[in-house]
Design a protein around this motif. Structure first.
Motif, mmCIF file in Angstrom:
data_model
loop_
_atom_site.group_PDB
_atom_site.id
_atom_site.type_symbol
_atom_site.label_atom_id
_atom_site.label_comp_id
_atom_site.label_asym_id
_atom_site.label_seq_id
_atom_site.Cartn_x
_atom_site.Cartn_y
_atom_site.Cartn_z
ATOM 1 N N PRO A 27 -12.847 54.049 58.756
ATOM 2 C CA PRO A 27 -12.415 53.123 57.752
ATOM 3 C C PRO A 27 -13.184 53.076 56.566
ATOM 4 N N MET A 28 -12.249 53.000 55.450
ATOM 5 C CA MET A 28 -12.992 52.830 54.152
ATOM 6 C C MET A 28 -12.168 52.017 53.198
ATOM 7 N N SER A 29 -12.881 51.394 52.264
ATOM 8 C CA SER A 29 -12.144 50.669 51.095
ATOM 9 C C SER A 29 -11.819 51.812 49.991
ATOM 10 N N PRO A 30 -10.396 51.950 49.842
ATOM 11 C CA PRO A 30 -9.910 52.917 48.746
ATOM 12 C C PRO A 30 -9.863 52.151 47.334
ATOM 13 N N TYR A 31 -10.175 52.813 46.347
ATOM 14 C CA TYR A 31 -10.132 52.156 45.080
ATOM 15 C C TYR A 31 -9.233 53.454 44.214
ATOM 16 N N ALA A 32 -8.109 52.975 44.209
ATOM 17 C CA ALA A 32 -7.211 54.072 43.415
ATOM 18 C C ALA A 32 -7.193 54.079 41.895
ATOM 19 N N ARG A 33 -7.491 54.854 41.303
ATOM 20 C CA ARG A 33 -7.448 54.836 39.870
ATOM 21 C C ARG A 33 -6.402 56.138 39.117
ATOM 22 N N GLN A 34 -5.392 55.632 38.925
ATOM 23 C CA GLN A 34 -4.402 56.583 38.243
ATOM 24 C C GLN A 34 -4.780 57.208 37.068
ATOM 25 N N ASP A 35 -5.493 56.631 36.398
ATOM 26 C CA ASP A 35 -6.430 57.278 34.801
ATOM 27 C C ASP A 35 -6.959 58.339 35.347
ATOM 28 N N ASP A 36 -7.872 58.085 36.343
ATOM 29 C CA ASP A 36 -8.748 59.245 36.790
ATOM 30 C C ASP A 36 -8.181 60.147 37.669
ATOM 31 N N ARG A 37 -6.898 60.104 38.051
ATOM 32 C CA ARG A 37 -6.291 60.782 39.252
ATOM 33 C C ARG A 37 -6.812 60.923 40.440
ATOM 34 N N ALA A 38 -7.460 59.855 40.776
ATOM 35 C CA ALA A 38 -8.392 59.807 41.891
ATOM 36 C C ALA A 38 -8.542 58.681 42.777
ATOM 37 N N ILE A 39 -8.787 58.773 44.022
ATOM 38 C CA ILE A 39 -9.194 57.587 44.964
ATOM 39 C C ILE A 39 -10.692 57.587 45.033
ATOM 40 N N TRP A 40 -11.330 56.746 44.765
ATOM 41 C CA TRP A 40 -12.815 56.554 44.911
ATOM 42 C C TRP A 40 -13.104 55.640 46.162
ATOM 43 N N PHE A 41 -14.465 55.787 46.811
ATOM 44 C CA PHE A 41 -15.051 55.460 47.765
ATOM 45 C C PHE A 41 -16.272 55.200 47.664
ATOM 46 N N MET A 42 -16.813 54.034 47.977
ATOM 47 C CA MET A 42 -18.373 53.908 47.973
ATOM 48 C C MET A 42 -18.820 53.875 49.492
ATOM 49 N N THR A 43 -19.890 54.692 49.940
ATOM 50 C CA THR A 43 -20.283 54.813 50.987
ATOM 51 C C THR A 43 -21.758 55.218 50.933
ATOM 52 N N ALA A 44 -22.574 55.245 52.003
ATOM 53 C CA ALA A 44 -23.781 55.472 52.029
ATOM 54 C C ALA A 44 -24.381 56.767 52.582
ATOM 55 N N GLN A 45 -25.737 57.075 51.835
ATOM 56 C CA GLN A 45 -26.252 58.278 52.277
ATOM 57 C C GLN A 45 -26.496 58.441 53.841
ATOM 58 N N GLY A 46 -26.200 59.516 54.341
ATOM 59 C CA GLY A 46 -26.527 59.691 56.074
ATOM 60 C C GLY A 46 -25.462 59.665 56.560
ATOM 61 N N THR A 47 -24.202 59.111 56.089
ATOM 62 C CA THR A 47 -22.737 59.036 56.641
ATOM 63 C C THR A 47 -22.354 60.317 56.973
ATOM 64 N N GLY A 48 -21.354 60.441 58.037
ATOM 65 C CA GLY A 48 -20.742 61.714 58.354
ATOM 66 C C GLY A 48 -19.921 62.385 56.961
ATOM 67 N N LEU A 49 -19.466 61.304 56.361
ATOM 68 C CA LEU A 49 -18.382 61.738 54.993
ATOM 69 C C LEU A 49 -19.393 62.465 54.100
ATOM 70 N N VAL A 50 -20.676 61.967 53.666
ATOM 71 C CA VAL A 50 -21.495 62.361 52.602
ATOM 72 C C VAL A 50 -22.135 63.590 53.307
ATOM 73 N N ILE A 110 -17.766 58.731 46.408
ATOM 74 C CA ILE A 110 -17.038 59.727 46.853
ATOM 75 C C ILE A 110 -15.651 59.847 46.028
ATOM 76 N N LYS A 111 -15.229 60.756 45.317
ATOM 77 C CA LYS A 111 -14.225 60.822 44.720
ATOM 78 C C LYS A 111 -13.124 61.876 45.394
ATOM 79 N N LEU A 112 -11.762 61.397 45.688
ATOM 80 C CA LEU A 112 -11.069 62.069 46.411
ATOM 81 C C LEU A 112 -9.785 62.221 45.363
ATOM 82 N N THR A 113 -9.644 63.579 45.061
ATOM 83 C CA THR A 113 -8.798 64.314 43.964
ATOM 84 C C THR A 113 -7.602 64.415 44.776
ATOM 85 N N PRO A 114 -6.354 63.692 44.886
ATOM 86 C CA PRO A 114 -5.185 64.071 45.755
ATOM 87 C C PRO A 114 -4.552 65.244 45.346
#
Length: 152
Positions: A27-50, A110-114
């Motif tokens: 589970p993560m908090s997404p921050y969708a930004r159409q201007d960036d054409r991206a969905i952003w996430f804040m996470t921590a060093q050491g996580t599986g995603l990073v 983390i920047k997710l570019t859909p």
């Protein structure tokens, strides 16, 4: 369905399940930004995603369901981004609960570019219940909203 409507609906999403490469969905908090054409996430060093992105895994999957009128499976590519201005733009009370302030050295963006999204738009829980009751009374199939795919 326009891509603008897709992005607008995503702006109201506060929780979703993100996976990158071999890292499981979390589970993560997404921050969708159409201007960036991206969905952003804040996470921590050491996580599986990073760790996945650091190891060169970039295939990302985001599952959105439950809290809003949009349900979606979004596929794209993920990257770690160091951008103080973007961090300041995204910073909020939820993020501050997870980190020791905006200067915490463990924060990673983390920047997710859909690339594509399969989307279901509904009328929410009350609308869903209404459609089920209506279908029982009329014998007609319930209207469960829109379903479509987008290439982004």
């Amino acid at each position: 369905m326009s891509t603008e409507k897709f992005w607008k609906e995503l702006e109201g999403v506060h929780s979703a399940m993100l996976s990158i490469g071999s890292a499981r969905h979390v589970p993560m908090s997404p921050y969708a930004r159409q201007d960036d054409r991206a969905i952003w996430f804040m996470t921590a060093q050491g996580t599986g995603l990073v760790e996945a992105v650091t190891n060169g895994e970039t295939d990302a999957s985001l599952i959105v369901t439950g809290e809003s009128n949009i349900h979606a499976r979004i596929e794209g590519s993920a990257a770690l981004v160091q951008d103080r201005a973007k961090l300041e733009e995204l910073w909020n009370p939820v993020a501050s609960s997870w980190f020791d302030g905006i200067d915490d050295p463990d924060i990673r963006l983390i920047k997710l570019t859909p690339a594509m999204a399969e989307v279901w738009l509904t009328t929410g829980a009350m609308g869903f219940a209404f459609e089920l009751v209506k279908s029982k009374l009329t014998g007609k199939e319930p209207d469960m909203g829109e379903h479509f795919s987008l290439t982004l």
